[in-house]
Design a protein around this motif. Structure first.
Motif, PDB file in Angstrom:
ATOM      1  N   ILE A 187      11.186   0.938   1.701  1.00  0.00           N
ATOM      2  CA  ILE A 187      10.855   0.119   0.530  1.00  0.00           C
ATOM      3  C   ILE A 187      12.123  -0.480  -0.073  1.00  0.00           C
ATOM      4  CG2 ILE A 187       9.994   0.213  -1.855  1.00  0.00           C
ATOM      5  CD1 ILE A 187       7.983   2.373  -0.810  1.00  0.00           C
ATOM      6  N   ALA A 188      13.163   0.327  -0.206  1.00  0.00           N
ATOM      7  CA  ALA A 188      14.425  -0.169  -0.786  1.00  0.00           C
ATOM      8  C   ALA A 188      14.978  -1.320   0.042  1.00  0.00           C
ATOM      9  CB  ALA A 188      15.443   0.962  -0.877  1.00  0.00           C
ATOM     10  N   TRP A 189      14.916  -1.192   1.353  1.00  0.00           N
ATOM     11  CA  TRP A 189      15.447  -2.232   2.220  1.00  0.00           C
ATOM     12  C   TRP A 189      14.554  -3.475   2.202  1.00  0.00           C
ATOM     13  CZ3 TRP A 189      13.646  -4.548   6.746  1.00  0.00           C
ATOM     14  CH2 TRP A 189      14.580  -5.370   7.380  1.00  0.00           C
ATOM     15  N   ALA A 190      13.260  -3.283   2.317  1.00  0.00           N
ATOM     16  CA  ALA A 190      12.340  -4.418   2.394  1.00  0.00           C
ATOM     17  C   ALA A 190      12.265  -5.195   1.079  1.00  0.00           C
ATOM     18  CB  ALA A 190      10.948  -3.933   2.789  1.00  0.00           C
ATOM     19  N   ALA A 241       0.837  -1.211   0.000  1.00  0.00           N
ATOM     20  CA  ALA A 241       0.000   0.000   0.000  1.00  0.00           C
ATOM     21  C   ALA A 241       0.868   1.255   0.000  1.00  0.00           C
ATOM     22  CB  ALA A 241      -0.923  -0.006   1.211  1.00  0.00           C
ATOM     23  N   LEU A 242       1.951   1.224   0.761  1.00  0.00           N
ATOM     24  CA  LEU A 242       2.883   2.357   0.793  1.00  0.00           C
ATOM     25  C   LEU A 242       3.495   2.590  -0.586  1.00  0.00           C
ATOM     26  CD1 LEU A 242       4.379   4.495   2.482  1.00  0.00           C
ATOM     27  CD2 LEU A 242       6.096   2.739   2.973  1.00  0.00           C
ATOM     28  N   GLN A 243       3.870   1.521  -1.258  1.00  0.00           N
ATOM     29  CA  GLN A 243       4.427   1.644  -2.607  1.00  0.00           C
ATOM     30  C   GLN A 243       3.402   2.251  -3.561  1.00  0.00           C
ATOM     31  OE1 GLN A 243       6.661  -2.483  -2.292  1.00  0.00           O
ATOM     32  NE2 GLN A 243       6.605  -1.729  -4.375  1.00  0.00           N
ATOM     33  N   ILE A 244       2.168   1.824  -3.474  1.00  0.00           N
ATOM     34  CA  ILE A 244       1.123   2.352  -4.353  1.00  0.00           C
ATOM     35  C   ILE A 244       0.911   3.840  -4.087  1.00  0.00           C
ATOM     36  CG2 ILE A 244      -1.351   2.270  -4.856  1.00  0.00           C
ATOM     37  CD1 ILE A 244      -1.131  -0.811  -4.409  1.00  0.00           C
ATOM     38  N   VAL A 245       0.807   4.209  -2.810  1.00  0.00           N
ATOM     39  CA  VAL A 245       0.590   5.619  -2.466  1.00  0.00           C
ATOM     40  C   VAL A 245       1.750   6.483  -2.949  1.00  0.00           C
ATOM     41  CG1 VAL A 245       0.425   7.227  -0.521  1.00  0.00           C
ATOM     42  CG2 VAL A 245      -0.967   5.159  -0.536  1.00  0.00           C
ATOM     43  N   LEU A 246       2.990   6.039  -2.677  1.00  0.00           N
ATOM     44  CA  LEU A 246       4.147   6.820  -3.126  1.00  0.00           C
ATOM     45  C   LEU A 246       4.259   6.852  -4.648  1.00  0.00           C
ATOM     46  CD1 LEU A 246       6.993   5.963  -0.602  1.00  0.00           C
ATOM     47  CD2 LEU A 246       5.938   8.172  -1.008  1.00  0.00           C
ATOM     48  N   GLY A 247       3.985   5.724  -5.290  1.00  0.00           N
ATOM     49  CA  GLY A 247       4.026   5.691  -6.753  1.00  0.00           C
ATOM     50  C   GLY A 247       3.041   6.673  -7.357  1.00  0.00           C
ATOM     51  N   LEU A 248       1.816   6.673  -6.831  1.00  0.00           N
ATOM     52  CA  LEU A 248       0.799   7.608  -7.334  1.00  0.00           C
ATOM     53  C   LEU A 248       1.166   9.051  -7.009  1.00  0.00           C
ATOM     54  CD1 LEU A 248      -2.459   5.615  -6.523  1.00  0.00           C
ATOM     55  CD2 LEU A 248      -1.341   5.911  -8.751  1.00  0.00           C
ATOM     56  N   LEU A 297       9.529  -6.046  -9.406  1.00  0.00           N
ATOM     57  CA  LEU A 297      10.933  -6.312  -9.689  1.00  0.00           C
ATOM     58  C   LEU A 297      11.786  -5.046  -9.642  1.00  0.00           C
ATOM     59  CD1 LEU A 297      12.796  -8.676 -10.386  1.00  0.00           C
ATOM     60  CD2 LEU A 297      12.392  -8.182 -12.790  1.00  0.00           C
ATOM     61  N   LEU A 298      11.193  -3.901  -9.921  1.00  0.00           N
ATOM     62  CA  LEU A 298      11.928  -2.636  -9.978  1.00  0.00           C
ATOM     63  C   LEU A 298      11.769  -1.769  -8.732  1.00  0.00           C
ATOM     64  CD1 LEU A 298      11.047  -1.608 -13.649  1.00  0.00           C
ATOM     65  CD2 LEU A 298      13.123  -2.737 -12.836  1.00  0.00           C
ATOM     66  N   SER A 299      10.951  -2.193  -7.794  1.00  0.00           N
ATOM     67  CA  SER A 299      10.592  -1.327  -6.668  1.00  0.00           C
ATOM     68  C   SER A 299      11.777  -0.901  -5.816  1.00  0.00           C
ATOM     69  CB  SER A 299       9.530  -2.000  -5.802  1.00  0.00           C
ATOM     70  OG  SER A 299      10.005  -3.228  -5.295  1.00  0.00           O
ATOM     71  N   SER A 300      12.715  -1.795  -5.535  1.00  0.00           N
ATOM     72  CA  SER A 300      13.862  -1.433  -4.702  1.00  0.00           C
ATOM     73  C   SER A 300      14.781  -0.447  -5.423  1.00  0.00           C
ATOM     74  CB  SER A 300      14.645  -2.692  -4.308  1.00  0.00           C
ATOM     75  OG  SER A 300      15.742  -2.351  -3.508  1.00  0.00           O
ATOM     76  N   VAL A 301      15.063  -0.718  -6.674  1.00  0.00           N
ATOM     77  CA  VAL A 301      15.922   0.179  -7.456  1.00  0.00           C
ATOM     78  C   VAL A 301      15.249   1.542  -7.613  1.00  0.00           C
ATOM     79  CG1 VAL A 301      16.982   0.528  -9.727  1.00  0.00           C
ATOM     80  CG2 VAL A 301      17.032  -1.723  -8.663  1.00  0.00           C
ATOM     81  N   ALA A 302      13.946   1.547  -7.841  1.00  0.00           N
ATOM     82  CA  ALA A 302      13.211   2.809  -7.978  1.00  0.00           C
ATOM     83  C   ALA A 302      13.259   3.604  -6.683  1.00  0.00           C
ATOM     84  CB  ALA A 302      11.766   2.526  -8.367  1.00  0.00           C
ATOM     85  N   ALA A 303      13.119   2.922  -5.552  1.00  0.00           N
ATOM     86  CA  ALA A 303      13.156   3.619  -4.267  1.00  0.00           C
ATOM     87  C   ALA A 303      14.523   4.249  -4.028  1.00  0.00           C
ATOM     88  CB  ALA A 303      12.794   2.655  -3.142  1.00  0.00           C
ATOM     89  N   GLU A 358      10.911  11.517 -12.233  1.00  0.00           N
ATOM     90  CA  GLU A 358       9.913  11.236 -11.196  1.00  0.00           C
ATOM     91  C   GLU A 358       8.804  10.333 -11.719  1.00  0.00           C
ATOM     92  OE1 GLU A 358      10.360  15.218  -8.437  1.00  0.00           O
ATOM     93  OE2 GLU A 358       8.761  15.154  -9.927  1.00  0.00           O
ATOM     94  N   LEU A 359       8.392  10.540 -12.956  1.00  0.00           N
ATOM     95  CA  LEU A 359       7.370   9.681 -13.558  1.00  0.00           C
ATOM     96  C   LEU A 359       7.884   8.244 -13.669  1.00  0.00           C
ATOM     97  CD1 LEU A 359       4.617   9.346 -15.017  1.00  0.00           C
ATOM     98  CD2 LEU A 359       5.827   9.914 -17.135  1.00  0.00           C
ATOM     99  N   ALA A 360       9.101   8.088 -14.168  1.00  0.00           N
ATOM    100  CA  ALA A 360       9.688   6.746 -14.293  1.00  0.00           C
ATOM    101  C   ALA A 360       9.831   6.085 -12.927  1.00  0.00           C
ATOM    102  CB  ALA A 360      11.040   6.830 -14.995  1.00  0.00           C
ATOM    103  N   GLY A 361      10.277   6.831 -11.933  1.00  0.00           N
ATOM    104  CA  GLY A 361      10.421   6.283 -10.587  1.00  0.00           C
ATOM    105  C   GLY A 361       9.096   5.910  -9.969  1.00  0.00           C
ATOM    106  N   GLY A 362       8.078   6.747 -10.164  1.00  0.00           N
ATOM    107  CA  GLY A 362       6.758   6.452  -9.623  1.00  0.00           C
ATOM    108  C   GLY A 362       6.150   5.205 -10.238  1.00  0.00           C
ATOM    109  N   VAL A 363       6.301   5.050 -11.540  1.00  0.00           N
ATOM    110  CA  VAL A 363       5.789   3.851 -12.217  1.00  0.00           C
ATOM    111  C   VAL A 363       6.592   2.631 -11.781  1.00  0.00           C
ATOM    112  CG1 VAL A 363       5.537   2.734 -14.472  1.00  0.00           C
ATOM    113  CG2 VAL A 363       4.834   5.115 -14.184  1.00  0.00           C
TER     114      VAL A 363
END
Length: 152
Positions: free
Chosen positions: A133-136, A35-42, A91-97, A80-85
């Protein structure tokens, strides 16, 4: 002991099945993290990148004050758009964070040194959940490296 009686010691409750007590907590943590990833991504897509990509006057004014103009504004908006998506792609969530955290360090430095705006602390506040997020999701990094090596 009846079904409604709770064991007196924690060891007694976990001795039968140690994984049983951890499953609800782990599941809840995964759901919360998702949920945190979704909120931050949006947030990054709509509240941060979109004003820059549509050249909203407030964003344009800030980048003009920096001397970066529309090119810098579109570049940061695209990052920021690329990072949010990417936060929304497991698979990309840790690198994006990590990448968005680096971008927020830059935003903090710019806010302190040039803009002196009212939102100086916002980048620092955003770094905290990004670091979590990056750590988890760090296990995804090894998966991503394997995938890239296989394709190379």
């Amino acid at each position: 002991m009846s079904d409604t009686t709770v064991p007196a010691t924690p060891a007694a409750s976990t001795s039968a099945d140690p994984s049983r007590s951890r499953v609800p907590r782990a599941r809840g943590a995964r759901i919360t993290l998702g949920a945190l990833q979704i909120v931050l991504g949006l947030f990054y897509v709509f509240a941060s990148a979109l004003p820059k990509l549509i050249a909203h006057p407030s964003a344009a004014e800030s980048f003009d004050k920096l001397g970066w103009g529309s090119t810098g504004m579109y570049l940061i908006g695209t990052l920021e758009l690329a990072g949010g998506v990417a936060l929304l792609i497991p698979l990309l969530s840790s690198v994006a964070a990590v990448a968005l955290s680096a971008l927020m360090v830059g935003a903090f430095i710019v806010n302190i040194t040039v803009l002196h705006g009212p939102y100086v602390a916002t980048p620092l506040i955003l770094i905290l959940p990004l670091a979590l997020i990056a750590w988890a999701r760090r296990s995804h990094n090894a998966e991503l490296v394997r995938l890239v090596r296989r394709r190379a």
